[in-house]
Design a protein around this motif. Structure first.
Motif, PDB file in Angstrom:
ATOM      1  N   SER A  24       0.819  -1.123  -0.044  1.00 63.77           N
ATOM      2  CA  SER A  24      -0.039   0.120   0.129  1.00 63.77           C
ATOM      3  C   SER A  24       0.898   1.357  -0.068  1.00 63.77           C
ATOM      4  CB  SER A  24      -1.017  -0.120   1.302  1.00 63.77           C
ATOM      5  OG  SER A  24      -0.235   0.225   2.366  1.00 63.77           O
ATOM      6  N   ILE A  25       0.184   2.373  -0.491  1.00 60.01           N
ATOM      7  CA  ILE A  25       0.953   3.696  -0.590  1.00 60.01           C
ATOM      8  C   ILE A  25       1.182   4.025   1.016  1.00 60.01           C
ATOM      9  CG2 ILE A  25       0.569   6.048  -1.045  1.00 60.01           C
ATOM     10  CD1 ILE A  25      -0.945   5.242  -3.482  1.00 60.01           C
ATOM     11  N   ASN A  26       0.270   3.965   1.831  1.00 62.08           N
ATOM     12  CA  ASN A  26       0.277   4.328   3.214  1.00 62.08           C
ATOM     13  C   ASN A  26       1.456   3.605   4.042  1.00 62.08           C
ATOM     14  OD1 ASN A  26      -1.693   6.131   3.202  1.00 62.08           O
ATOM     15  ND2 ASN A  26      -3.229   4.339   3.347  1.00 62.08           N
ATOM     16  N   SER A  40       8.389  -3.148  -3.109  1.00 60.58           N
ATOM     17  CA  SER A  40       8.737  -1.803  -3.262  1.00 60.58           C
ATOM     18  C   SER A  40       9.547  -1.356  -1.934  1.00 60.58           C
ATOM     19  CB  SER A  40       7.640  -0.979  -3.550  1.00 60.58           C
ATOM     20  OG  SER A  40       6.493  -1.049  -2.387  1.00 60.58           O
ATOM     21  N   GLY A  83      -1.656   8.780   5.800  1.00 58.71           N
ATOM     22  CA  GLY A  83      -1.708   8.730   4.590  1.00 58.71           C
ATOM     23  C   GLY A  83      -2.624   9.532   3.872  1.00 58.71           C
ATOM     24  N   LYS A  84      -2.962   8.911   2.783  1.00 58.27           N
ATOM     25  CA  LYS A  84      -4.127   9.416   1.914  1.00 58.27           C
ATOM     26  C   LYS A  84      -5.190   9.025   2.543  1.00 58.27           C
ATOM     27  CE  LYS A  84      -1.304   9.458  -2.286  1.00 58.27           C
ATOM     28  NZ  LYS A  84      -1.115  10.653  -2.775  1.00 58.27           N
TER      29      LYS A  84
END
Length: 182
Positions: free
Chosen positions: A24-26, A82, A154-155
């Protein structure tokens, strides 16, 4: 009196930072925050960890323990790819682990086993109703863990998750209240 939570390694104080990661981006935002905040300290070691769910008993009875562990390790490495790539580019000292089970409990146990001084976790911005109706890993860590937990927001959640989940929960509560009143 506040007890210092860094650990001694070879006679020197070691700062061990534990970061739960997934794809996840978070979680990547939490990782970037941790490296920015603690990565310049020379005696810092980052532990990144991915949690895999426990397989249901009726599925796991057909597979041996080694096969399950290898499958979970492979999935964990894919989910953390990532994060591993980011840490390699940053040039910081890190290790990767994976565990299975309930996310909050497994993460707390692993951070304590590794002797970490803090946990840095990323989470999405959510409204109060969303947090009320979901099983949050962040809330579980804050509740059960004796290690300090830093939460990096995060988002925001997508609109369907932000309003859909609480609406379903509120609808279920309303239906139960109507059933009890009748």
């Amino acid at each position: 009196m506040i007890e210092k939570q860094s650990h001694i390694l070879g006679g020197e104080v070691m700062n061990k930072v534990f970061i739960p990661v997934d794809d996840s981006i978070n979680s990547l935002l939490a990782l970037k925050h941790a490296v920015g905040a603690y990565g310049k300290e020379p005696k810092t070691h980052f532990y990144i960890c991915n949690v895999q769910p426990t397989l249901y008993r009726h599925i796991s009875k057909f597979l041996n323990k080694q096969t399950i562990n290898e499958w979970q390790a492979e999935r964990a490495k894919i989910a953390a790819a990532s994060a591993i790539q980011f840490l390699e580019k940053a040039g910081v000292d890190f290790s990767f682990t994976n565990v299975s089970g309930d996310k909050g409990v497994a993460l707390c146990d692993e951070a304590e086993r590794l002797g970490c001084s803090r946990i840095v976790i990323g989470t999405a911005k959510k409204n109060t109703l969303s947090r009320l109706f979901e099983n949050s890993t962040t809330a579980k860590l804050l509740e059960i863990c004796n290690i300090p937990v830093e939460v990096v927001t995060g988002k925001s959640m997508p609109a369907i998750e932000r309003w859909g989940i609480p609406a379903l929960g509120a609808g279920a509560v309303t239906a139960m209240m109507v059933a009890v009143i009748d």
